[in-house]
Structure formats: C-alpha cells, structure tokens
Enzyme design. Structure first.
Site, PDB file in Angstrom:
ATOM      1  N   GLN A  95       0.807  -1.223   0.000  1.00 14.52           N
ATOM      2  CA  GLN A  95       0.000   0.000   0.000  1.00 14.52           C
ATOM      3  C   GLN A  95       0.840   1.273   0.000  1.00 14.52           C
ATOM      4  O   GLN A  95       0.295   2.373  -0.009  1.00 14.52           O
ATOM      5  CB  GLN A  95      -0.945   0.000   1.213  1.00 14.52           C
ATOM      6  CG  GLN A  95      -1.976  -1.106   1.191  1.00 14.52           C
ATOM      7  CD  GLN A  95      -2.837  -1.145   2.442  1.00 14.52           C
ATOM      8  OE1 GLN A  95      -2.752  -0.270   3.304  1.00 14.52           O
ATOM      9  NE2 GLN A  95      -3.665  -2.158   2.551  1.00 14.52           N
ATOM     10  N   HIS A 157      -1.570   0.537   5.673  1.00  9.96           N
ATOM     11  CA  HIS A 157      -2.142   1.516   6.606  1.00  9.96           C
ATOM     12  C   HIS A 157      -1.245   2.743   6.756  1.00  9.96           C
ATOM     13  O   HIS A 157      -0.829   3.105   7.857  1.00  9.96           O
ATOM     14  CB  HIS A 157      -2.403   0.871   7.970  1.00  9.96           C
ATOM     15  CG  HIS A 157      -3.442  -0.215   7.952  1.00  9.96           C
ATOM     16  ND1 HIS A 157      -3.998  -0.722   9.084  1.00  9.96           N
ATOM     17  CD2 HIS A 157      -4.034  -0.874   6.923  1.00  9.96           C
ATOM     18  CE1 HIS A 157      -4.876  -1.660   8.757  1.00  9.96           C
ATOM     19  NE2 HIS A 157      -4.901  -1.764   7.435  1.00  9.96           N
ATOM     20  N   GLU A 251     -15.819   3.955   9.189  1.00 13.49           N
ATOM     21  CA  GLU A 251     -16.403   5.056   9.956  1.00 13.49           C
ATOM     22  C   GLU A 251     -16.393   6.375   9.213  1.00 13.49           C
ATOM     23  O   GLU A 251     -15.483   6.664   8.433  1.00 13.49           O
ATOM     24  CB  GLU A 251     -15.614   5.249  11.259  1.00 13.49           C
ATOM     25  CG  GLU A 251     -15.624   4.054  12.194  1.00 13.49           C
ATOM     26  CD  GLU A 251     -14.798   4.288  13.450  1.00 13.49           C
ATOM     27  OE1 GLU A 251     -14.817   3.421  14.332  1.00 13.49           O
ATOM     28  OE2 GLU A 251     -14.128   5.343  13.552  1.00 13.49           O
ATOM     29  N   TYR A 261     -10.314   8.481  19.272  1.00 15.18           N
ATOM     30  CA  TYR A 261     -11.363   7.858  18.470  1.00 15.18           C
ATOM     31  C   TYR A 261     -11.429   6.338  18.637  1.00 15.18           C
ATOM     32  O   TYR A 261     -12.162   5.667  17.914  1.00 15.18           O
ATOM     33  CB  TYR A 261     -11.211   8.282  17.004  1.00 15.18           C
ATOM     34  CG  TYR A 261     -11.632   9.725  16.846  1.00 15.18           C
ATOM     35  CD1 TYR A 261     -12.894  10.066  16.404  1.00 15.18           C
ATOM     36  CD2 TYR A 261     -10.775  10.759  17.236  1.00 15.18           C
ATOM     37  CE1 TYR A 261     -13.307  11.388  16.325  1.00 15.18           C
ATOM     38  CE2 TYR A 261     -11.179  12.089  17.155  1.00 15.18           C
ATOM     39  CZ  TYR A 261     -12.437  12.383  16.694  1.00 15.18           C
ATOM     40  OH  TYR A 261     -12.851  13.703  16.629  1.00 15.18           O
ATOM     41  N   TYR A 272     -11.121 -10.104  10.892  1.00 17.21           N
ATOM     42  CA  TYR A 272     -11.181 -10.451   9.468  1.00 17.21           C
ATOM     43  C   TYR A 272     -11.481 -11.933   9.232  1.00 17.21           C
ATOM     44  O   TYR A 272     -12.281 -12.305   8.383  1.00 17.21           O
ATOM     45  CB  TYR A 272      -9.854 -10.114   8.782  1.00 17.21           C
ATOM     46  CG  TYR A 272      -9.787  -8.711   8.241  1.00 17.21           C
ATOM     47  CD1 TYR A 272     -10.648  -8.280   7.234  1.00 17.21           C
ATOM     48  CD2 TYR A 272      -8.842  -7.811   8.725  1.00 17.21           C
ATOM     49  CE1 TYR A 272     -10.576  -6.995   6.728  1.00 17.21           C
ATOM     50  CE2 TYR A 272      -8.760  -6.521   8.213  1.00 17.21           C
ATOM     51  CZ  TYR A 272      -9.620  -6.120   7.222  1.00 17.21           C
ATOM     52  OH  TYR A 272      -9.557  -4.855   6.717  1.00 17.21           O
TER      53      TYR A 272
END
Length: 383
Positions: A95, A157, A251, A261, A272
């Site tokens: 990523q 991420h 979210e 949060y 998962y």
C-alpha cells in the site's frame, strides 16, 4: 482564515478563465446522462493509462497533478500525462509509494505543491510529507517537512491524506501501520493519528498537546485505524473524515482536537478471519472515546472524500461524497445537525475501485480509480 478562503476563490477563478480560454482537457464521454435522485450527471474520462493512481490535485491554469502509487507524480495536460522529475525518493511496496498531492491555497503567490509518500526501504518505512515547486516537468526547491516517528515493516495503513485548513495550517492523516494496532493508543507514536502542522512543517502553538510530555506535539487526534478521506466544510469549519475499519467498522468521523477515536480498544468492526470481536477490542463503545457519526454497512472500504459546495451541483449542496474501494461506488451522504440522514449510491461498478474523490476549484467532481490501467474522470451536470 480570510486569506485562505480568498486564495481558494482566486484559484477557482483563474482555473475557470484558463478553461474558458481553450485549455480544456481532451475528453471521452463515458456516459452522457446518468440519473440520480436529485441530479442528472455526465461521466467524462479525461486521461487513461494510469497505474494505480492515488490522488488528483489542481493547478490554477487548469492542468492536473496525479500521483501513481508505484511510479510517482505526473502532470496531466490535454489528455496526456508527463512524469514529474525531482520528487522525493519513495519506497513503493504493497500500500506504500507516492500517495497524496495537494496544491497550497496560496499557490499563485508561493508555488508550493505538497506530497505524502512512504519513505524508507525493505527494512521499514514511514509516511512522510514534503513540498516543492514545479518548473516545467521537474520539482525544485524540494523540502522534507515531516515524517512519522516510528519506522515499521513496510506494507499497509499509511493513511496519508493532506488537508489545508482555513487557518492556513494543514493536517496529515497517518494510519496505524497494521502490524500492531494498539500503537494507535500510544500518544507518543504518530501511528494512528491526525497530525496538524504549519505549512513549513513546524508545530502550531495551539495544537492540543503542545507542552505535554506524554504526547507527540504534532498530534491533533488519535485512536484512528486508517483515514484515507478528509475534508473541511467551507462554512461551518467542521472536519469530516472517513476511516477504514477491519471487517465492518468503516467510519465517518468528525475530527476534533485532543479526542481519542478508540481504535483498537473500541471498534464496531470484527476480526477479518473469524468475524468474532476484534482481538484488541475491549468493547464497541468506551467512555471517553469518540463514537463514529456513521458506520458504513455493508463495508465501503472508504478512500477519498469530497464535500460538495457551489452551484455546479446545487441539489447536492453540503453533501459528502465518499469513495468506496470494495463496492466500487461513491456514496452520497446527506448531513443534518451532524447526523447522516440519507445515503445514495453513485456509479456503482461503473469504473472500478474508487481511490480518490475531490471537488475541483471549477466546481466539478474528479475521481481516480485504483487499477493497473486506470483513469482520471470528471462528473459534470448533464443539463
């Protein structure tokens, strides 16, 4: 605040003038008329042949900047892409790679272009922020401004969206890096946070944790998993963000200073593999931690977020457009009193995985899809 808003208006005006003068992009009408609940829209392809694009930025002369995650930064002009040389060195794997691109609100006076990217090597990477000025097809005066403070095995991420606020500061989102989710609760680790910086990379004096030795001073909010969409409402100043959950738990959040949060201590998502409670979660809700405004069900895998403003799409005024990777759609969200009261699917499975959604300074909506042979698209009113 007034300076940033005035610069944004000037940027939009100069873009409109450039387009009117004939610098319109080469275009292919993919769909001449698509019916939605309140708007009739047209889908236009501006350039194809992109490889896993991550973001689109806007120059005041009507040209575009597009990042390709594995390959770098490109200039898009009249349907053609040209590689921009001189970008910071980045490490592209999984990523990671070249990620966000945003033009400074005062670009016409200072020329700054901001980039996020994964910095490092096969032993470890961090999300990083840099800026430079465009001369021809090259970035010059490149400055490294910020990097996350914990190198992690490269992979996932990274978060890595940039948002300039109406006070002239900027935000950068940083994912939890995937390997150790509890790091998002470590207030000395930038992973799993939104950081707020001055435009030169320094720390604003009014950040919520400045002077507190238990927190990294750049942190604005923490307890995030992986924010890949963030926008500020031009009138209310509210900051909205979309965040990837695990299985479920995607979210929509209102980002406020100093708030926790919850991830991964409190999450609506599931494991998962088993769909049981996420292993690190203590509860779905915890006192002192912020609940999401809205949970995307079924899974959206949100990436890219725009807030519609202006008269191009008058019936969508104030709506959020949240890009979705997994269902290959955009979700239009109607907000009233900080609550989602209605949602509509747009472009489902028409162009593949939606990676970025932005409203340009000309009022049109711009999209890139995440594919090996991807494209830059524009949504226009069909009227």
């Amino acid at each position: 605040m007034k300076t940033a808003l005035r610069s944004s208006l000037l940027l939009g005006l100069s873009t409109a003038i450039a387009l009117a003068a004939g610098q319109a992009q080469a275009r292919e009408v993919v769909a001449s008329s698509i019916g939605t609940e309140y708007e009739q829209i047209r889908l236009v392809k501006l350039v194809d042949g992109l490889s896993h694009p991550w973001a689109v930025g806007f120059l005041p002369d009507g040209r575009f900047l597009v990042t390709e995650r594995p390959n770098g930064l490109y200039l898009i002009e009249e349907g053609k892409k040209t590689r921009v040389e001189g970008t910071p060195e980045f490490f592209a794997t999984n990523q990671g790679g070249m990620l966000d691109v945003v033009v400074h609100p005062d670009y016409e006076s200072n020329g700054w272009i901001y980039l996020t990217y994964s910095k490092g090597d096969s032993d470890g990477t961090v999300p990083a922020l840099a800026r430079g000025r465009l001369e021809g097809n090259r970035l010059v005066d490149v400055e490294a401004l910020f990097e996350s403070n914990e190198y992690t095995s490269p992979g996932r991420h990274y978060g890595s969206r940039i948002l300039f606020l109406d006070d002239g500061t900027l935000m950068m989102t940083i994912g939890d890096r995937g390997a150790e989710p509890p790091r998002a609760q470590d207030t000395l680790d930038h992973s799993g946070t939104v950081v707020r910086l001055n435009d030169d990379g320094s720390v604003p004096d009014d950040n919520p944790f400045v002077g507190d030795d238990d927190y990294a001073p750049e942190i604005w909010s923490y307890g995030h998993r992986n924010i890949q969409g963030i926008v500020q409402h031009p009138e209310t100043g509210l900051i909205w963000a979309t965040e990837h959950g695990p299985r479920g738990g995607d979210e929509l959040n209102l980002i406020e200073p100093g708030k926790n949060y919850g991830w991964p201590t409190a999450t609506l998502g599931r494991d998962y593999r088993t769909e049981d409670k996420f292993p690190h979660a203590e509860a779905r809700h915890r006192e002192g931690m912020v609940d999401p405004v809205f949970e995307f069900l079924p899974t959206l895998a949100p990436s890219g977020l725009a807030l519609v403003h202006g008269d191009r799409f008058a019936n969508w005024e104030g709506n959020l457009l949240a890009g979705g990777l997994r269902p290959q759609k955009i979700l239009r969200l109607v907000i009233e009193d900080e609550t989602v009261v209605h949602a509509e699917e747009l472009l489902r499975e028409r162009i593949g995985r939606i990676r970025d959604v932005r409203q340009g300074p000309d009022g049109y909506i711009y999209i890139v899809n995440d594919m090996s042979d991807a494209a830059l698209y524009r949504i226009e009113p069909a009227r």
